[in-house]
Write a protein that holds these residues in place. Structure first.
Motif, PDB file in Angstrom:
ATOM      1  N   UNK A 142       0.835  -1.202   0.000  1.00 45.89           N
ATOM      2  CA  UNK A 142       0.000   0.000   0.000  1.00 45.89           C
ATOM      3  C   UNK A 142       0.873   1.257   0.000  1.00 45.89           C
ATOM      4  N   UNK A 143       1.912   1.260   0.841  1.00 40.50           N
ATOM      5  CA  UNK A 143       2.765   2.446   0.891  1.00 40.50           C
ATOM      6  C   UNK A 143       3.382   2.709  -0.473  1.00 40.50           C
ATOM      7  N   UNK A 144       3.824   1.632  -1.141  1.00 37.12           N
ATOM      8  CA  UNK A 144       4.395   1.797  -2.481  1.00 37.12           C
ATOM      9  C   UNK A 144       3.383   2.398  -3.433  1.00 37.12           C
ATOM     10  N   UNK A 145       2.164   1.862  -3.404  1.00 36.09           N
ATOM     11  CA  UNK A 145       1.124   2.355  -4.303  1.00 36.09           C
ATOM     12  C   UNK A 145       0.844   3.829  -4.034  1.00 36.09           C
ATOM     13  N   UNK A 146       0.811   4.217  -2.755  1.00 37.26           N
ATOM     14  CA  UNK A 146       0.501   5.602  -2.425  1.00 37.26           C
ATOM     15  C   UNK A 146       1.615   6.540  -2.859  1.00 37.26           C
ATOM     16  N   UNK A 157       7.289   8.545   5.110  1.00 40.86           N
ATOM     17  CA  UNK A 157       6.623   7.354   5.634  1.00 40.86           C
ATOM     18  C   UNK A 157       7.292   6.091   5.110  1.00 40.86           C
ATOM     19  N   UNK A 158       7.551   6.074   3.800  1.00 42.38           N
ATOM     20  CA  UNK A 158       8.162   4.887   3.204  1.00 42.38           C
ATOM     21  C   UNK A 158       9.544   4.646   3.807  1.00 42.38           C
ATOM     22  N   UNK A 159      10.313   5.729   3.930  1.00 39.13           N
ATOM     23  CA  UNK A 159      11.666   5.574   4.461  1.00 39.13           C
ATOM     24  C   UNK A 159      11.633   5.142   5.922  1.00 39.13           C
ATOM     25  N   UNK A 160      10.667   5.693   6.689  1.00 35.23           N
ATOM     26  CA  UNK A 160      10.591   5.333   8.103  1.00 35.23           C
ATOM     27  C   UNK A 160      10.228   3.862   8.261  1.00 35.23           C
ATOM     28  N   UNK A 164       5.941   8.048  12.528  1.00 36.56           N
ATOM     29  CA  UNK A 164       7.098   7.977  11.658  1.00 36.56           C
ATOM     30  C   UNK A 164       8.121   9.024  12.083  1.00 36.56           C
ATOM     31  N   UNK A 165       8.023   9.468  13.320  1.00 36.56           N
ATOM     32  CA  UNK A 165       8.961  10.475  13.811  1.00 36.56           C
ATOM     33  C   UNK A 165      10.045   9.859  14.658  1.00 36.56           C
TER      34      UNK A 165
END
Lengths: 325, 466
Positions: free
Chosen positions: A292-296, B294-297, B403-404
């Motif tokens: 989901x994170x990838x898609x977003x 967010x992705x990196x965290x 994510x902090x």
């Protein structure tokens, strides 16, 4: 014009490919799928078989870029990069790590997001521009000075304060609206009001100051002096000349965010329990749903680039001097 | 004691050293001194600077970490495994006075009812006295008088300190200007000095008064109450200063080399270098910042889970996470600065003195270091101060959505996060939230005001039109 738009869309492809490579590197190279599986399944008491099963269920057991076990084109397509990343280009988001159809979820959840962000955007824009024009009218007076001080103070307050304060004051003390939650249909209005008020008030300080600067820049131009010299009223100068000419710098900031309104706001949605795309992303982060994170991330980039193209197109609409070719 | 240097401490001290070097460098060059003098002449800017330096002192104290020495056991030196900072030592009573749960500011009785066992063995339900807050009082009813006495004591101490500060400062100024002490004092009081010393002294006096009252009152009462686990809120808010300042400054420090190097390279060399770098930052900036973070965290979490064993302590782990957060934030913010610097370098390379340098055969490296970098530093400076407040605010928001910074680390975001549900309680637990917001607001407001002063002084083109 159409040729320009097509060219811009073609330019967008390498950028989106780059976005994909970044997410791919972030998700599959920095950490291997094994690590992800272990995070999900726990580090202790986990058998290699369980990890393999987790990976194969989600298609993470394939080679990263080049599948030597296959023949022909399958060498390239039966890989993680192709299956999980390139397919995003077709807006085929696939399944989330918990097995739900991401495309369907997104199509369902963008409407609640939009129900918050669109009113915040429109009302906020209207208010900030009106305030900024009013301040520009009183430029150089005490009203101007104190308005700017107020703007800086409002900018310095954390957005969380507006949210928590709004919930406490309007939701708990005055009991005017529910503190959080959402319903579809017209009933949604009572859930939407509070987040919208909070969103508008939270953006007021920054927006007003920004537009004030833009207006003051225009006010000192020669054409404004000419307009005054020929005896126009200050009101006519402000609305007829300054506002219209300030449209170009205003548009740069405004149009680019239009498409991203679909994404919602992560923090507002989390606080008010709104089932939009923002809270979708947060839930995905908290349940560590990588798909989901990838898609977003991909969707966000697409919408941003669409915003950039729209900005350029809107220039030609408000400013006849700008020609795209 | 055994000194511990956490990764972020090292970077913070590097940053301070760089700042000191810059101050030294700038003080010898008139074209850099002039804008700073202009900053110094702005009353609001100077008031903000005083507030900022107070925060900075707290952060520096809190960045000197060490293992405290344990009580001697037979000549052998033993150190606690715990990492404490100089700030912890200075505010030791705040750290040690832990209650069982919530208590309101200046409270002497607990927040929640408990079963109290009386001296005669009978039990009743009531609000038991706090373990530390007001424990020195014989009768809780004396609290008002005791507080007043201690506050007066604190204010008196602050008054003395302030008077000493005024005397010394005026003496230094009088000596510099070769004037009489009295004449100088009159000038300062009337606000007739070029640098608005009156504003500086008033701000400093206000801060001293606050500190003075805290010094006399805080060891005996919880000035800002306690949180759910009974920890003093004032202590947490003070500890959070370091986190906030670090995120605001280290993020810039981490991204600065990339932004400067790539921005200049793109603008100066043009051609394919420019294309590649532009592609790079367009791609990065087209990912919405919060999603990239967010992705990196999320990936950081996986990485931390994999390398669990390599962290010696909780503090080291939290520290690494803070550093990673700074880097991630840096990645999302450098593109803006890079774009500016590219534009500036494009303009500069066509300027006559650089064309001349090229015509003389000066190598690119030297042209960049000697001619281009000094001429873009004002943009870097402006962007550092302008980004700061946004980053401090971002920390709170990011921590809220997990994510902090590490949950074990004191930060305003964590304070807000753990306290926000408490507004639903009766009676309302408001002090934790308010403390975090007030500390954050003061810092961000001061940073915003100071940033405006710096921007106006360094870039007349960006100055708001009047």
């Amino acid at each position: 014009m159409i040729a320009y738009v097509i060219r811009r869309i073609l330019y967008a492809i390498p950028i989106l490919l780059g976005v994909n490579v970044i997410t791919f590197v972030l998700f599959f190279v920095v950490n291997s799928p094994d690590d992800m599986a272990r995070l999900h399944l726990g580090t202790k008491h986990v058998t290699p078989a369980a990890i393999e099963k987790w990976k194969s269920e989600r298609g993470y057991d394939k080679p990263l870029l080049w599948n030597t076990a296959r023949e022909g084109a399958d060498r390239l397509t039966d890989t993680i990069f192709y299956r999980n990343t390139v397919r995003l280009f077709l807006f085929d988001f696939g399944q989330s790590d918990s097995g739900r159809d991401i495309g369907y979820d997104i199509s369902q959840r963008m409407w609640p997001s939009l129900a918050i962000t669109l009113p915040v955007f429109l009302v906020g824009l209207l208010l900030t521009i009106s305030f900024a024009l009013a301040i520009a009218f009183f430029r150089g007076t005490y009203i101007d000075t104190w308005a700017v001080v107020l703007c800086v103070a409002m900018m310095s307050i954390s957005g969380l304060f507006y949210i928590i304060g709004g919930q406490y004051l309007i939701g708990k003390l005055l009991r005017l609206v529910p503190i959080s939650g959402f319903e579809s249909g017209l009933v949604a209005a009572k859930f939407v009001i509070l987040p919208v008020i909070v969103g508008v008030v939270g953006g007021l300080g920054h927006g007003t100051r920004w537009y004030r600067t833009i207006f003051l820049e225009e006010i000192n131009r020669d054409y404004v002096r000419t307009a005054r010299a020929k005896g126009l009223a200050e009101k006519a100068v402000l609305y007829g000349h300054v506002l219209r000419n300030a449209m170009i710098p205003i548009l740069t900031g405004v149009v680019v965010v239009l498409p991203t309104l679909f994404l919602g706001s992560l923090i507002t949605e989390a606080f008010f329990g709104i089932p939009g795309l923002g809270s979708y992303t947060i839930e995905a982060i908290q349940s560590q749903d990588f798909a989901i994170v990838r898609a977003m991330v991909f969707l966000g980039s697409v919408l941003y680039i669409v915003g950039l193209i729209l900005t350029d197109i809107s220039y030609t609409l408000v400013d006849p001097r700008v020609r795209l070719d | 004691m055994q000194v511990v240097l956490l990764k972020t401490d090292v970077l913070f001290f590097v940053l301070l050293a760089l700042a000191a070097f810059y101050a030294f460098y700038a003080s010898r060059r008139e074209h850099l001194r002039a804008p700073w003098r202009q900053v110094a002449e702005r009353p609001l800017g100077m008031a903000a600077a005083v507030v900022l330096s107070a925060y900075l002192v707290v952060a520096v104290l809190d960045s000197c970490h060490f293992h405290p020495r344990l009580a001697d056991n037979g000549g052998e030196q033993a150190y606690s495994s715990e990492i404490v900072s100089l700030l912890d030592v200075l505010v030791a009573p705040l750290r040690a006075n832990v209650e069982t749960t919530y208590s309101a500011p200046f409270a002497v009785r607990a927040y929640a009812k408990e079963v109290i066992v009386d001296a005669d063995g009978s039990t009743r339900r009531g609000y038991p006295p706090l373990e530390h807050g007001g424990a020195h009082l014989a009768d809780p009813a004396d609290r008002g008088a005791d507080l007043a006495a201690r506050t007066a004591q604190g204010l008196a101490g602050a008054g003395f300190a302030w008077a000493a500060l005024v005397t010394v400062l005026v003496a230094v100024l009088a000596r510099r200007d070769a004037r009489g002490w009295r004449a100088m004092l009159a000038a300062v009081v009337a606000g007739r000095t070029r640098v608005p010393w009156r504003v500086v002294l008033l701000t400093a006096g206000l801060l001293l008064a606050l500190v003075g009252v805290c010094v006399t009152v805080a060891p005996y009462y919880h000035v800002l109450g306690t949180d759910k686990t009974g920890n003093d809120v004032l202590y947490q808010a003070l500890k959070s200063v370091r986190t906030g300042l670090l995120i605001g400054t280290l993020t810039t420090l981490v991204m600065l080399p990339f932004a400067i190097a790539l921005g200049i390279a793109a603008g100066y060399f043009r051609g394919w270098v420019d294309d590649v770098i532009q592609y790079l930052y367009t791609t990065l900036s087209s990912i919405p910042g919060v999603l990239l973070i967010a992705a990196a965290a999320l990936m950081l979490e996986v990485y931390m889970a994999r390398n669990e064993a390599s962290y010696t302590s909780l503090a080291a782990r939290a520290d690494l996470r803070l550093l990673a957060l700074c880097m991630i934030l840096g990645v999302t913010t450098w593109t803006g600065l890079c774009r500016y610097l590219r534009g500036e370098a494009l303009k500069l390379r066509e300027v006559d003195f650089i064309s001349a340098a090229r015509a003389f055969g000066v190598p690119h490296r030297v042209i960049i270091v000697r001619h281009i970098i000094p001429n873009i530093m004002h943009i870097v400076m402006i962007s550092i101060v302008l980004d700061f407040s946004g980053l401090v605010l971002a920390e709170a928001a990011l921590t809220y959505i997990d994510i902090g910074v590490d949950p074990s680390m004191e930060s305003w975001g964590n304070m807000i996060n753990s306290a926000r549900l408490e507004l639903a309680r009766e009676p309302v637990v408001w002090w934790s939230l308010l403390a975090a917001f007030v500390f954050m607001f003061t810092l961000v407001l001061a940073a915003n005001v100071f940033a405006d002063a710096v921007r106006d002084a360094f870039d007349p083109r960006l100055r708001e039109v009047r």
